[in-house]
Design a protein around this motif. Structure first.
Motif: not given
Ligand code: BES
Ligand code: MN
Ligand code: ZN
Length: 507
Positions: A268, A273, A353, A378, A380-381, A384, A439
């Motif tokens: 990715k 973002d 995305e 990277t 999904t949040g 983390m 999603l």
């Molecule tokens: N790049 C993020 C994921 C991410 C979150 C990376 C925190 C590093 C730290 C990804 O593109 C994203 O935005 N994911 C979202 C999805 C949401 C629309 C449900 C997320 O995981 O919050």
């Protein structure tokens, strides 16, 4: 190039190239004026010239715990006791951490010597590699845009040992360089490292190291039908690129050698973002979103080091690069993308995305001869939230392949933890208007993202590494300085070098 960047036009810190100039040698004894790190275990042997007892040290709160250091200035030399913790628990990871602690305790010195004579059960070359990695990686700073990074770069590492550990030491340098490149790329601000700049970096560095580098611009992506990458890019004034890297093993005389397997890596590469029209709030997560290309960066960095390591596996990498921004032309919620191969995806959230850009590359990966596909993102949040910032997630459709990822993760101390690929949740991705939506519901976000990716791998052995948590470190942790960690680069190198085609029985 953005005007606000002034004279700065190159995303990589001098540190990337400077590592090549670092001298790493093995000596039978330390020089009399050395800055010498001496690994010690609790109540173990102390160097005779230390002139201290364990009682005195305990009074100064030094018990040789992992990460503890104690500096003893001498006439010419500096002696640093470096705690290893209990001898029975010593492994490469502890040694790497100890070497990092030594490098931190001596930040104004550029030439470090480390005693490796009595390193217990860890094989000499593994120990040498870990120590070189720990020292170089702990001293890393992204210096491109800073007048003073306050630490002295490493110019020389001397390992004191009477064993033949030169090859291990050299490997340590190559692997540290891989992480350094990955960190430089991730730390580079979005205006400096656009998708186009990433392609230029891949071309110049890749060709220098003997990789084949192909860059697919917007027209080529339209031709290939990469609707995922094109859709995410729709809101951006920066064009997208897909970078394809190919490494082929070579015999000593430079001729093509037969490979022990074919591995395809997919990364990715979201250069920044913002969330698209589903704009992220201005919080800490958003503030770090220049690192959303760490998957792609770690693949580029890893593949750059394969020639030096004579990796026997043939490796192809797809880096899917664009930023994700809101604008009048941006992708809307409800839009439907046609991904490579024809599957349609309803976009219910433009901030999910990563999976969209990955989909096209996963399909391309299945179209070529490959024994396995490993993607890194990277993503999904949720990952983390579940695993924190020091452990990445891994999921996939093949246990043998996942085991190889776990083995590489253990060896490099870039830890992973497996989530189940629970297909009972697949229906959350059902769409009323397209083959699937991007999603699911609010729960199990990491699993559902992986289920989305699985739709595009055509049943080939595949593993997915979610590095959302591990891409960034708030502050100094062992061999990570605060900032972008470059997590994944060393793991991927190890995986590629040790890769064996899976038999399929693990599925
Ligand atoms: N790049 C993020 C994921 C991410 C979150 C990376 C925190 C590093 C730290 C990804 O593109 C994203 O935005 N994911 C979202 C999805 C949401 C629309 C449900 C997320 O995981 O919050
Ligand atoms: Mn996002
Ligand atoms: Zn993202």
């Amino acid at each position: 190039m953005a005007a606000f960047l002034g004279r700065h036009s190159y995303p990589l810190a001098p540190s990337s190239s400077q590592l090549e100039g670092v001298r790493v040698t093995v000596a039978a004894a330390p020089a009399p004026d050395a800055v010498l790190g001496v690994p010690v275990v609790p109540h173990g042997k102390l160097p005779t010239d230390a002139n201290v007892t364990w009682q005195t040290l305990a009074g100064c709160n030094f018990q040789a715990k992992p990460g503890q250091t104690f500096v003893l200035p001498r006439d010419k030399a500096t002696l640093v006791l470096v705690g290893l913790g209990d001898a029975g628990e010593l492994d490469a990871a502890r040694l790497r951490n100890a070497a990092a602690a030594f490098a931190r305790a001596t930040e104004s010195h550029g030439r470090l010597t480390m005693m490796l004579a009595d390193i217990g059960a860890v094989p000499g070359d593994v120990a040498a590699q870990a120590v070189v990695e720990g020292i170089l990686l702990a001293r890393y700073r992204y210096g491109v845009l800073k007048a003073d990074t306050a630490v002295t770069p490493i110019a020389e590492i001397v390992l004191v040992s009477d064993r033949d550990i030169a090859a291990g030491a050299e490997r340590g340098k190559v692997l540290a360089a891989a992480t350094t490149v990955a960190r430089d790329l991730a730390n580079a601000p979005p205006a400096l490292l656009t998708a186009t700049a990433m392609a230029q970096a891949a071309q110049s560095l890749g060709r220098e190291r003997g990789l084949e580098v192909e860059v697919f611009d917007k027209d080529a992506l339209i031709e290939l039908g990469c609707g995922g990458l094109l859709g995410v890019n729709a809101g951006s004034s920066e064009p997208p690129v897909m970078i394809k890297l190919t490494y082929k093993p070579r015999a000593a005389d430079g001729s093509a050698a037969t490979s022990t397997g074919h591995l395809t890596l997919v990364g990715k590469g979201i250069m920044y973002d913002a969330g698209g029209l589903a704009l992220k709030p201005a919080d800490d997560v958003h503030a770090n979103m220049k690192n959303d290309m760490t998957g792609a960066g770690s693949i580029l960095a890893a593949m750059l080091s394969l020639p030096a390591l004579h990796c026997p596996t043939e490796v192809v990498g797809y880096l899917m690069c664009t930023d994700n921004r809101p604008s009048g032309t941006a992708l809307a919620m409800g839009d439907v993308l046609v991904t490579r191969g024809g599957k349609t995806v309803e976009v219910t959230n433009t901030d999910a995305e990563g999976r969209l850009v990955m989909a096209d590359a996963l399909v391309l990966a299945t179209e070529n001869e490959t024994d396995a596909i490993v993607d890194i993102a990277t993503l999904t949040g949720a990952c983390m939230r579940a695993l924190g910032t020091q452990i990445a997630g891994v999921l996939g459709n093949d246990e043998q392949l996942i085991d190889q990822v776990k083995t590489a993760a253990y060896a490099t101390d870039e830890p992973v933890w497996q989530f189940p690929l629970a297909r009972r949740y697949r229906k959350e991705l059902d769409s009323n208007v397209a083959d699937l939506k991007n999603l699911g519901g609010p729960n199990a976000g990491t699993i559902i993202a992986a289920l989305f990716l699985e739709e595009f791998v055509a049943g080939k052995p595949w593993a997915h590494i979610d590095i959302a948590g591990t891409a960034e470190s708030d502050d100094d942790v062992s061999w990570h300085p605060g900032g972008c960690t470059g997590f994944g680069a060393r793991l991927l190198v190890q995986l590629a070098v040790d890769f064996r085609p899976v038999t399929g029985s693990g599925r």
